[in-house]
Design a protein around this motif. Structure first.
Motif, PDB file in Angstrom:
ATOM      1  N   ARG A   1       7.513  10.120 -20.655  1.00 51.45           N
ATOM      2  CA  ARG A   1       6.654   8.933 -20.781  1.00 51.45           C
ATOM      3  C   ARG A   1       5.468   9.006 -19.815  1.00 51.45           C
ATOM      4  NH1 ARG A   1      10.404   4.037 -22.222  1.00 51.45           N
ATOM      5  NH2 ARG A   1      11.735   5.076 -23.744  1.00 51.45           N
ATOM      6  N   PHE A   2       5.746   9.445 -18.587  1.00 47.96           N
ATOM      7  CA  PHE A   2       4.654   9.576 -17.618  1.00 47.96           C
ATOM      8  C   PHE A   2       3.617  10.582 -18.118  1.00 47.96           C
ATOM      9  CE2 PHE A   2       6.608   8.027 -13.317  1.00 47.96           C
ATOM     10  CZ  PHE A   2       6.832   6.801 -13.904  1.00 47.96           C
ATOM     11  N   ALA A   3       4.122  11.678 -18.663  1.00 46.74           N
ATOM     12  CA  ALA A   3       3.208  12.721 -19.142  1.00 46.74           C
ATOM     13  C   ALA A   3       2.354  12.195 -20.293  1.00 46.74           C
ATOM     14  CB  ALA A   3       4.000  13.952 -19.570  1.00 46.74           C
ATOM     15  N   SER A   4       2.971  11.430 -21.204  1.00 45.79           N
ATOM     16  CA  SER A   4       2.169  10.958 -22.341  1.00 45.79           C
ATOM     17  C   SER A   4       1.170   9.883 -21.891  1.00 45.79           C
ATOM     18  CB  SER A   4       3.056  10.489 -23.499  1.00 45.79           C
ATOM     19  OG  SER A   4       3.724   9.322 -23.160  1.00 45.79           O
TER      20      SER A   4
ATOM     21  N   THR B   1      11.446 -10.399 -28.201  1.00 48.26           N
ATOM     22  CA  THR B   1      12.221  -9.191 -27.878  1.00 48.26           C
ATOM     23  C   THR B   1      11.906  -8.090 -28.884  1.00 48.26           C
ATOM     24  OG1 THR B   1      14.027  -9.969 -29.258  1.00 48.26           O
ATOM     25  CG2 THR B   1      14.186 -10.452 -26.907  1.00 48.26           C
ATOM     26  N   GLU B   2      12.474  -6.919 -28.638  1.00 47.62           N
ATOM     27  CA  GLU B   2      12.360  -5.771 -29.547  1.00 47.62           C
ATOM     28  C   GLU B   2      10.914  -5.438 -29.884  1.00 47.62           C
ATOM     29  OE1 GLU B   2      15.021  -6.788 -32.782  1.00 47.62           O
ATOM     30  OE2 GLU B   2      16.767  -6.212 -31.588  1.00 47.62           O
ATOM     31  N   PHE B   3      10.189  -5.038 -28.864  1.00 44.86           N
ATOM     32  CA  PHE B   3       8.791  -4.642 -29.024  1.00 44.86           C
ATOM     33  C   PHE B   3       8.698  -3.267 -29.702  1.00 44.86           C
ATOM     34  CE2 PHE B   3       6.121  -7.663 -26.647  1.00 44.86           C
ATOM     35  CZ  PHE B   3       7.110  -8.512 -26.177  1.00 44.86           C
ATOM     36  N   PRO B   4       7.535  -2.953 -30.267  1.00 48.64           N
ATOM     37  CA  PRO B   4       7.384  -1.612 -30.865  1.00 48.64           C
ATOM     38  C   PRO B   4       7.685  -0.533 -29.814  1.00 48.64           C
ATOM     39  CG  PRO B   4       5.505  -2.999 -31.403  1.00 48.64           C
ATOM     40  CD  PRO B   4       6.331  -3.771 -30.427  1.00 48.64           C
ATOM     41  N   ALA B   5       8.279   0.552 -30.258  1.00 48.23           N
ATOM     42  CA  ALA B   5       8.681   1.611 -29.336  1.00 48.23           C
ATOM     43  C   ALA B   5       7.482   2.167 -28.564  1.00 48.23           C
ATOM     44  CB  ALA B   5       9.386   2.719 -30.100  1.00 48.23           C
ATOM     45  N   CYS B   6       6.275   2.099 -29.163  1.00 51.27           N
ATOM     46  CA  CYS B   6       5.092   2.621 -28.474  1.00 51.27           C
ATOM     47  C   CYS B   6       4.713   1.758 -27.275  1.00 51.27           C
ATOM     48  CB  CYS B   6       3.914   2.743 -29.441  1.00 51.27           C
ATOM     49  SG  CYS B   6       3.420   1.174 -30.181  1.00 51.27           S
ATOM     50  N   GLN B   7       5.314   0.565 -27.171  1.00 52.47           N
ATOM     51  CA  GLN B   7       5.044  -0.304 -26.025  1.00 52.47           C
ATOM     52  C   GLN B   7       6.256  -0.387 -25.097  1.00 52.47           C
ATOM     53  OE1 GLN B   7       3.746  -4.100 -27.593  1.00 52.47           O
ATOM     54  NE2 GLN B   7       2.238  -3.147 -28.932  1.00 52.47           N
ATOM     55  N   ALA B   8       7.025   0.699 -25.045  1.00 53.25           N
ATOM     56  CA  ALA B   8       8.268   0.647 -24.276  1.00 53.25           C
ATOM     57  C   ALA B   8       8.036   0.697 -22.774  1.00 53.25           C
ATOM     58  CB  ALA B   8       9.183   1.788 -24.697  1.00 53.25           C
ATOM     59  N   ALA B   9       6.916   1.320 -22.337  1.00 49.81           N
ATOM     60  CA  ALA B   9       6.671   1.518 -20.905  1.00 49.81           C
ATOM     61  C   ALA B   9       7.908   2.162 -20.282  1.00 49.81           C
ATOM     62  CB  ALA B   9       6.293   0.213 -20.229  1.00 49.81           C
ATOM     63  N   LEU B  10       8.597   1.488 -19.352  1.00 46.68           N
ATOM     64  CA  LEU B  10       9.778   2.093 -18.741  1.00 46.68           C
ATOM     65  C   LEU B  10      11.066   1.396 -19.187  1.00 46.68           C
ATOM     66  CD1 LEU B  10       8.451   2.951 -15.166  1.00 46.68           C
ATOM     67  CD2 LEU B  10       9.041   4.548 -17.003  1.00 46.68           C
ATOM     68  N   ALA B  11      11.059   0.917 -20.443  1.00 49.72           N
ATOM     69  CA  ALA B  11      12.268   0.305 -21.007  1.00 49.72           C
ATOM     70  C   ALA B  11      12.976   1.309 -21.905  1.00 49.72           C
ATOM     71  CB  ALA B  11      11.894  -0.938 -21.806  1.00 49.72           C
ATOM     72  N   LYS B  12      14.284   1.107 -22.046  1.00 50.43           N
ATOM     73  CA  LYS B  12      15.031   1.945 -22.996  1.00 50.43           C
ATOM     74  C   LYS B  12      14.593   1.602 -24.416  1.00 50.43           C
ATOM     75  CE  LYS B  12      19.209   2.397 -20.223  1.00 50.43           C
ATOM     76  NZ  LYS B  12      20.470   1.712 -19.877  1.00 50.43           N
ATOM     77  N   THR B  13      14.797   2.544 -25.329  1.00 51.22           N
ATOM     78  CA  THR B  13      14.536   2.246 -26.736  1.00 51.22           C
ATOM     79  C   THR B  13      15.845   2.345 -27.502  1.00 51.22           C
ATOM     80  OG1 THR B  13      13.942   4.557 -27.040  1.00 51.22           O
ATOM     81  CG2 THR B  13      12.125   3.012 -26.799  1.00 51.22           C
TER      82      THR B  13
ATOM     83  N   LEU C   1       0.857  -1.183   0.000  1.00 46.12           N
ATOM     84  CA  LEU C   1       0.000   0.000   0.000  1.00 46.12           C
ATOM     85  C   LEU C   1       0.888   1.226   0.000  1.00 46.12           C
ATOM     86  CD1 LEU C   1      -2.797   1.331   0.334  1.00 46.12           C
ATOM     87  CD2 LEU C   1      -2.567   1.012   2.793  1.00 46.12           C
ATOM     88  N   GLY C   2       0.783   2.052  -1.030  1.00 45.52           N
ATOM     89  CA  GLY C   2       1.660   3.220  -1.135  1.00 45.52           C
ATOM     90  C   GLY C   2       0.878   4.500  -1.368  1.00 45.52           C
ATOM     91  N   SER C   3       1.614   5.603  -1.465  1.00 45.95           N
ATOM     92  CA  SER C   3       0.945   6.895  -1.610  1.00 45.95           C
ATOM     93  C   SER C   3       0.858   7.321  -3.072  1.00 45.95           C
ATOM     94  CB  SER C   3       1.708   7.955  -0.813  1.00 45.95           C
ATOM     95  OG  SER C   3       3.020   8.044  -1.320  1.00 45.95           O
ATOM     96  N   ALA C   4       1.441   6.518  -3.986  1.00 43.74           N
ATOM     97  CA  ALA C   4       1.390   6.881  -5.404  1.00 43.74           C
ATOM     98  C   ALA C   4       1.001   5.677  -6.242  1.00 43.74           C
ATOM     99  CB  ALA C   4       2.746   7.419  -5.847  1.00 43.74           C
ATOM    100  N   GLY C   5       0.332   5.942  -7.347  1.00 40.41           N
ATOM    101  CA  GLY C   5      -0.068   4.862  -8.245  1.00 40.41           C
ATOM    102  C   GLY C   5       0.788   4.857  -9.491  1.00 40.41           C
ATOM    103  N   VAL C   6       0.488   3.952 -10.418  1.00 42.91           N
ATOM    104  CA  VAL C   6       1.191   3.971 -11.700  1.00 42.91           C
ATOM    105  C   VAL C   6       0.337   4.707 -12.717  1.00 42.91           C
ATOM    106  CG1 VAL C   6       2.494   1.854 -11.388  1.00 42.91           C
ATOM    107  CG2 VAL C   6       0.248   1.752 -12.476  1.00 42.91           C
ATOM    108  N   SER C   7       1.017   5.344 -13.683  1.00 44.88           N
ATOM    109  CA  SER C   7       0.277   6.098 -14.688  1.00 44.88           C
ATOM    110  C   SER C   7       0.113   5.314 -15.978  1.00 44.88           C
ATOM    111  CB  SER C   7       0.990   7.421 -14.967  1.00 44.88           C
ATOM    112  OG  SER C   7       2.256   7.153 -15.533  1.00 44.88           O
ATOM    113  N   ASP C   8       0.636   4.084 -16.064  1.00 44.04           N
ATOM    114  CA  ASP C   8       0.466   3.263 -17.275  1.00 44.04           C
ATOM    115  C   ASP C   8      -0.952   3.448 -17.794  1.00 44.04           C
ATOM    116  OD1 ASP C   8       2.834   2.007 -16.105  1.00 44.04           O
ATOM    117  OD2 ASP C   8       2.530   0.467 -17.658  1.00 44.04           O
TER     118      ASP C   8
END
Lengths: 190, 317
Positions: free
Chosen positions: B255-258, B205-217, B41-48
């Motif tokens: 990424r969070f903003a988008s 491996t090598e998913f589309p960049a639009c599905q990067a979430a918090l991975a490097k591209t 239980l935390g004070s912040a959620g995920v923005s996914d």
């Protein structure tokens, strides 16, 4: 108006899609790795019998369909309606129109039991049991001694259905038919 | 008499889960990877954009049940923990079905300094050691699979092309009709309907960049931008999801903003950015991390078709 959300979907649930009552045959929740979740649903249109495959955004809802099934005994037809009676002891009678009974007509025999599906209390579809026993009304004379195997011939049953039967069968004999395929199963000793 | 109070999980499965947890802990102990515990239980959620947080009313604020222990573990990494793992419950609103449960058990671990390929090998070793007869999972790119099953390069195909493939396969796409960016939704739909069901014992491996979430591209060999991520699939089911972890603050913020922009467009709740997590992510050592669904692994081990057969009591009972 009752509704069901996608997270309540399960097989057997009756819902309304495009104005028709449907039975959910299969429901699968799909969550692509990073994408929007959805439900892949196969629904059988209870009026037409057609199966639809649709996707719904998770959280979407469909209106509940007030659909019930009853075992009912076939009484008679007045030409416009086919009359059935509940077998639960209530003796309640209902009239089914041509559209709802059409597919079942070749198998309708008075005093036999059928499954009548009601939507908003009106019959929408009448289904025969998987097997029915009917009398042969018309067929070419049977060939003695030809009981083993071999050819078949058309036979018209008391209800008007035409079924392929083995050559040895005669008018007046009772046969068992699979209503799902319309195929002869066996002769019934009377 | 009702037996609704009883667990539907067999005694054999209960025992198998216990053995699995022990094997997992042994595996990490042998490698000197530290087990940690962080609050669920935390004070912040995920923005996914597509993960639904479950919130809990607290006396003076809103609490969030974790959708994964990722943010808290990254704060530990940034603080110098070194390699860590955690076995923890995770919660995702609305995710319930044959292969999903709102509450499930996640195994998540982070390896500073390791390459993504080395992490894939480590996941394979864990599977080998905790199960009987786990096949070797070959590594295949998303593009290769997409080309094989859908006939086009997913990184270059136009929206119209993707839609045409959906129509050619008579796939219903009603749920995407009011999306802002249909290419993203179409890729997901095609991959989950035409590709995933056929994937057994494969690492994608090598998913589309639009599905990067918090991975490097980065660029793939064909010069297309792809996400440095992998997913293990068994029996058409995603089992594990690993990243080369993004650690550039500006990119994390963007990424969070988008994500929140998509949430706004869709009319779902905008999630305040977890500042502590963002700072930690930009300060942690270069690392790779992976989350693995332990319930799904147990499904595979005991041959269960439905996740409810391996979780004692589902949320609704």
């Amino acid at each position: 108006m009752a509704t069901y959300s996608t997270n309540e979907f399960k097989s057997g649930l009756k819902v309304i899609l495009e104005g028709d009552p449907c039975n959910i045959v299969e429901n699968e929740f799909v969550k692509p790795g990073k994408g929007q979740a959805f439900n892949r649903v196969r629904l059988k249109n209870l009026k037409t019998g057609r199966v639809w495959e649709r996707t719904f955004k998770s959280g979407e809802s469909l209106e509940a369909a007030d659909v019930m099934e009853f075992d009912m005994e076939y009484l008679y037809s007045d030409g416009e309606y086919w009359h059935f009676m509940k077998t639960d002891g209530s003796y309640e009678q209902l009239a089914a129109d041509k559209a709802s009974v059409e597919e079942c007509v070749p198998w309708l025999k008075e005093t036999d039991k059928y499954i009548v599906t009601l939507w908003n209390e009106s019959p929408i579809v009448v289904s025969p049991p998987n097997f029915v026993e009917l009398e042969i009304a018309e067929t070419d004379p049977g060939l003695k001694g030809d009981t083993a195997q071999g050819g078949s011939k058309p036979a018209t049953l008391s209800t008007g259905a035409v079924v392929k039967v083995p050559l040895f069968l005669n008018v007046g004999e009772i046969i068992r038919v699979d209503t799902r395929t319309g195929e002869y199963q066996n002769r019934v000793k009377s | 008499m009702s037996t609704d109070w009883l667990s539907v999980v067999s005694h054999e499965t209960l025992v198998r889960r216990a053995t699995l947890l022990r094997d997992v802990r042994d595996f990490f102990a042998e490698r000197n990877i530290l087990e940690v515990t962080t609050p669920t239980l935390g004070s912040a959620g995920v923005s996914d954009a597509h993960i639904e947080n479950i919130t809990v009313p607290l006396p003076n604020s809103t609490g969030y049940l974790q959708t994964s222990p990722e943010y808290a573990m990254k704060r530990l990494l940034a603080g110098g923990s070194g390699a860590i793992y955690q076995i923890a419950p995770a919660y995702r609103g609305g995710e319930s079905g044959r292969r999903h449960s709102i509450e499930f058990t996640m195994l998540e671990w982070y390896r500073p300094g390791l390459s993504l390929l080395a992490l894939i090998a480590e996941v394979q070793q864990l599977l080998d050691e905790s199960t009987d007869g786990m096949p070797q999972c070959p590594i295949v790119s998303y593009r290769q699979l997409f080309e094989e099953h859908c006939g086009v390069n997913p990184h270059q195909a136009s929206v119209a092309t993707l839609f045409q493939i959906i129509q050619d396969h008579a796939i219903n796409a009603d749920h995407l009709s009011d999306e802002q960016d249909n290419a993203v939704g179409y890729l997901d739909l095609l991959f989950s309907v035409l590709v995933e069901p056929k994937l057994d014992a494969v690492v994608v491996t090598e998913f589309p960049a639009c599905q990067a979430a918090l991975a490097k591209t980065g660029l793939d060999t064909a010069g297309d931008m792809v996400a440095q991520r992998f997913e293990f699939f068994l029996d058409g089911l995603e089992l594990a999801n690993g990243y080369d972890e993004l650690d550039e603050e500006a990119e994390i913020r963007s990424r969070f903003a988008s994500n929140n922009k998509i949430r706004q467009q869709r009319g779902t709740e905008v999630i305040p950015i977890d500042e502590r997590a963002v700072i930690a992510m930009s300060k942690m050592p270069p690392c790779v991390g992976v989350a693995l669904g332990l319930d799904r692994l147990l499904m595979r081990i005991v041959g269960a078709r439905d996740i409810s057969k391996v979780i004692n009591f589902s949320t609704d009972r």
